[in-house]
Design a protein around this motif. Sequence first.
Motif, mmCIF file in Angstrom:
data_model
loop_
_atom_site.group_PDB
_atom_site.id
_atom_site.type_symbol
_atom_site.label_atom_id
_atom_site.label_comp_id
_atom_site.label_asym_id
_atom_site.label_seq_id
_atom_site.Cartn_x
_atom_site.Cartn_y
_atom_site.Cartn_z
ATOM 1 N N THR A 87 -3.252 7.673 -4.514
ATOM 2 C CA THR A 87 -3.003 7.928 -5.880
ATOM 3 C C THR A 87 -2.396 6.767 -6.474
ATOM 4 O O THR A 87 -2.752 6.089 -7.378
ATOM 5 N N LYS A 109 -3.636 3.899 -9.475
ATOM 6 C CA LYS A 109 -4.914 3.306 -8.803
ATOM 7 C C LYS A 109 -6.322 3.795 -9.902
ATOM 8 O O LYS A 109 -7.047 2.987 -10.219
ATOM 9 N N LYS A 110 -6.218 5.103 -10.211
ATOM 10 C CA LYS A 110 -7.094 5.604 -11.072
ATOM 11 C C LYS A 110 -7.038 5.274 -12.591
ATOM 12 O O LYS A 110 -5.993 5.371 -12.877
ATOM 13 N N ASP A 166 -1.136 2.947 -6.262
ATOM 14 C CA ASP A 166 -1.396 1.675 -5.643
ATOM 15 C C ASP A 166 -0.243 0.971 -4.779
ATOM 16 O O ASP A 166 -0.346 0.345 -4.005
ATOM 17 N N SER A 204 0.904 -1.326 0.062
ATOM 18 C CA SER A 204 -0.053 0.045 0.141
ATOM 19 C C SER A 204 1.056 1.278 0.000
ATOM 20 O O SER A 204 1.777 1.372 0.935
#
Length: 252
Positions: free
Chosen positions: A44, A60-61, A46, A40
């Motif tokens: 923003t 992530k996005k 991952d 983690s």
Amino acid sequence: MNINLEEDDHSLEEVVITGYASSSGYRKASRSKPKRKKESYNLTVDSKQEGITTTRFVIKKKYTIKSNTDITTLEIDNFDMDATYSYYVAPELNENVFLTAKLGNWEQFDLLEGEANIYFEGSYAGKTNIDPHATTDSLMISLGTDPNIIVKRKPLKKFKRKSFYGNNRVVDLGYSIQLKNSKQNSIHLILEDRIPISQNKEIKVDNIKTNDANYDAKTGIMKWKLTIQPKTQLEKQFSYELKYPKNKRVNL
């Protein structure tokens, strides 16, 4: 890479830096093989996985990248860094006051080499170059000039006189440097000026008065480290005497 800086009215001790990369740069980075397990990282990214010569960010996005000539930027990292803010001025050369941010322990953030955009107090402040291969223990970032700090350098009339002593001409010179802080918070400022250094035995600089400045006789540089309170002003003065043959011309 965009760097956003926000000023705290009580103390200027934090820099917020946001990194960006182009879509092509992300694809190139994604081809590197991970060396560590997925972990983690932040909202923003991952995960961040470091290889021998590369660093891989898993975003992530999801982004939609249109097929056109526009440049698409993706945020790949967002973190806070402690900073020390200071101001610098050398009024003999330029009466503008420059703001700088000194960042410590910057090596742990894996900054990318290249040009970076600087945003200070929500406004674009200019560009700087980041060199992650530098051997210095701190990273200096220039934030441009601050019009809220006013500096004026003027000659002192009582010292500006000429006289003759034998075959020599004697010139007494003195200067006043006035500083005004129009901001709502106190500032730390480094002020530098200089006393001329003679390279000719016939030209002498005597009777030097630098008052409370830190003076280097070899370079002629005077340095003041000042703390100026909000809405206040102060003054620094220095003077010296110049002797040279009356048949010579010296540019002062």
